[in-house]
Design an enzyme around this catalytic site. Structure first.
Site, mmCIF file in Angstrom:
data_model
loop_
_atom_site.group_PDB
_atom_site.id
_atom_site.type_symbol
_atom_site.label_atom_id
_atom_site.label_comp_id
_atom_site.label_asym_id
_atom_site.label_seq_id
_atom_site.Cartn_x
_atom_site.Cartn_y
_atom_site.Cartn_z
ATOM 1 N N LYS A 186 8.419 1.101 -5.132
ATOM 2 C CA LYS A 186 8.453 2.557 -4.963
ATOM 3 C C LYS A 186 9.918 3.039 -4.894
ATOM 4 C CE LYS A 186 3.920 3.300 -4.441
ATOM 5 N NZ LYS A 186 3.067 2.112 -4.670
HETATM 6 C C1 LIG Z 1 1.524 1.971 -3.924
HETATM 7 C C2 LIG Z 1 0.338 2.826 -3.647
HETATM 8 C C3 LIG Z 1 -0.519 2.604 -2.560
HETATM 9 C C4 LIG Z 1 -0.487 1.339 -1.744
HETATM 10 O O1 LIG Z 1 0.644 1.144 -1.059
HETATM 11 P P1 LIG Z 1 1.036 -0.346 -0.550
HETATM 12 O O2 LIG Z 1 2.283 -0.068 0.219
HETATM 13 O O3 LIG Z 1 1.268 -1.184 -1.760
HETATM 14 O O4 LIG Z 1 -0.075 -0.843 0.302
HETATM 15 C C5 LIG Z 1 -1.517 3.530 -2.296
HETATM 16 N N1 LIG Z 1 -1.698 4.612 -3.080
HETATM 17 C C6 LIG Z 1 -0.918 4.844 -4.158
HETATM 18 C C7 LIG Z 1 -1.177 6.079 -4.973
HETATM 19 C C8 LIG Z 1 0.099 3.950 -4.491
HETATM 20 O O5 LIG Z 1 0.832 4.162 -5.586
#
Ligand SMILES: *Cc1c(COP(=O)(O)O)cnc(C)c1O
Length: 359
Positions: A186
């Site tokens: 991210k």
């Molecule tokens: C990355 C993501 C998640 C999950 O997050 P993690 O930190 O990997 O558990 C949930 N929702 C969306 C839309 C995402 O892109």
């Protein structure tokens, strides 16, 4: 190979200094100094209150649901959500015993279309879980109005919306809660990690207990809880990444604008509202048809350029989520969408020179 995304690696010297401090204090987790510092700095940077750091973005969703009383443990419960997202939005509901009910997206913004929400409401509906997909703003005013009218909780999955501003304010201020993912891929990350921004202080306080087993004192276990705490090593990474966020954003913006200039005439891009200040987290393009999308992704791969069919498939076709109705618009966009590589230091010039050959 050019990857579709690359974790941002901050100054190693600075990270080492934070780790020296962790060693000196010999304090690794349980609301340590660095977790507290990151909480304060994120609240300030994002312009929000009531932020709670957690172990990852999926637990952020699960804790947000439960802190707001949205759970299927006592009675059949449903939440209305979007099929055009990462699977965790819907699987986290299912994991909490809440049935995800899909409502279709807007064909231009790719966010949950408010006009499809009311027809999906049943006596079992307790919440709406929209996603600010790729960092775009949902129609928050319309969604809030529907939620108020039907007494539903709103939990925004804002995993892509770090730093996004809408109508002059943080987009994270909308809803009873907004959740973030700080996964390595991210825009802002802590390796693994996440956060919840609550509207109400009481909900934050309830969630604080929940992420630490429901423990409130050395000899008191007040309620059912789980372990969802962020640790000091994660916070150290976050503090370093946050220090360099402006450079990271600037580099991504340059890549993003380069793509936009070259591709907006020939391909469908995500429509965003005027009042949005974007974070350049993603660059998705929609091709004319699925064959073209798959073919061009394959040709780019031959040039060492990796793209990704994000978000494919549309989640109503994922069996583990239960039998669902087809959502035609989401299904259609999902079949034709491809995300272009975007990260700080990404060679947009090279990628575009290859891509344009096939358009
Ligand atoms: C990355 C993501 C998640 C999950 O997050 P993690 O930190 O990997 O558990 C949930 N929702 C969306 C839309 C995402 O892109």
């Amino acid at each position: 190979m050019i990857p579709v995304t690359k974790p941002y690696l901050p100054s190693r010297e600075k990270l080492d200094r934070y780790i020296d401090g962790i060693y000196k204090r010999a304090w690794l987790t349980n609301n340590g100094e660095l977790v507290q510092e990151l909480t304060r700095r994120l609240e300030e940077y994002l312009g929000v209150e009531n932020l709670l750091l957690v172990a990852n973005g999926t637990l952020a969703l699960q804790i947000a649901y439960r802190a707001l009383g949205v759970t299927g443990r006592n009675e059949p419960t449903e939440a209305i959500t979007t099929p055009f997202t990462f699977v965790a939005t819907a699987s986290s509901l299912k994991w909490e015993g809440v049935e995800p009910v899909f409502a279709d997206i807007d064909p231009n913004t790719w966010c949950l279309n408010p006009t499809n929400i009311e027809p999906a409401i049943t006596p079992r509906t307790q919440a709406i879980v929209p996603v600010h997909v790729f960092g775009n703003a949902c129609d928050v005013d319309a969604i809030d109005a529907i939620a108020k009218k039907h007494s539903l909780k709103v939990i925004y999955d804002a995993s892509h919306a770090f730093g996004v501003k809408y109508q002059g304010e943080s987009l994270l201020k909308h809803g009873d809660a907004a959740t973030l993912s700080f996964h390595a891929t991210k825009l802002f990350h802590t390796g693994e990690g996440g956060a919840i921004v609550f509207k109400q202080k009481e909900d934050l306080e309830r969630a604080k207990k929940m992420i630490n087993f429901g423990i409130t004192g050395p000899e008191t276990i007040e309620e059912l809880g789980i372990n969802a705490k962020m640790n000091e090593l994660q916070a150290a990474m976050g503090l370093c990444v946050l220090d360099e966020i402006e450079e990271n954003l600037k580099a991504r913006a340059a890549v993003w604008h380069h793509y936009e200039q070259a591709l907006s005439q020939t391909l469908q891009l995500q429509a965003k509202p005027e009042a949005l200040v974007y974070n350049y987290a993603y660059f998705p393009v929609v091709f004319e048809n699925e064959e073209q999308a798959v073919q061009i992704a394959g040709l780019l791969k031959d040039h060492g350029i990796l793209t990704r069919r994000y978000f494919y498939p549309s989640l109503e076709s994922v069996e583990s989520l239960g039998k669902k109705l087809i959502q035609p618009i989401s299904k259609n966009i999902a079949s034709r969408i491809v995300c272009m590589p975007i990260y700080s230091g990404c060679d947009a010039e090279y990628i575009l020179s290859k891509t344009k050959r096939y358009l």
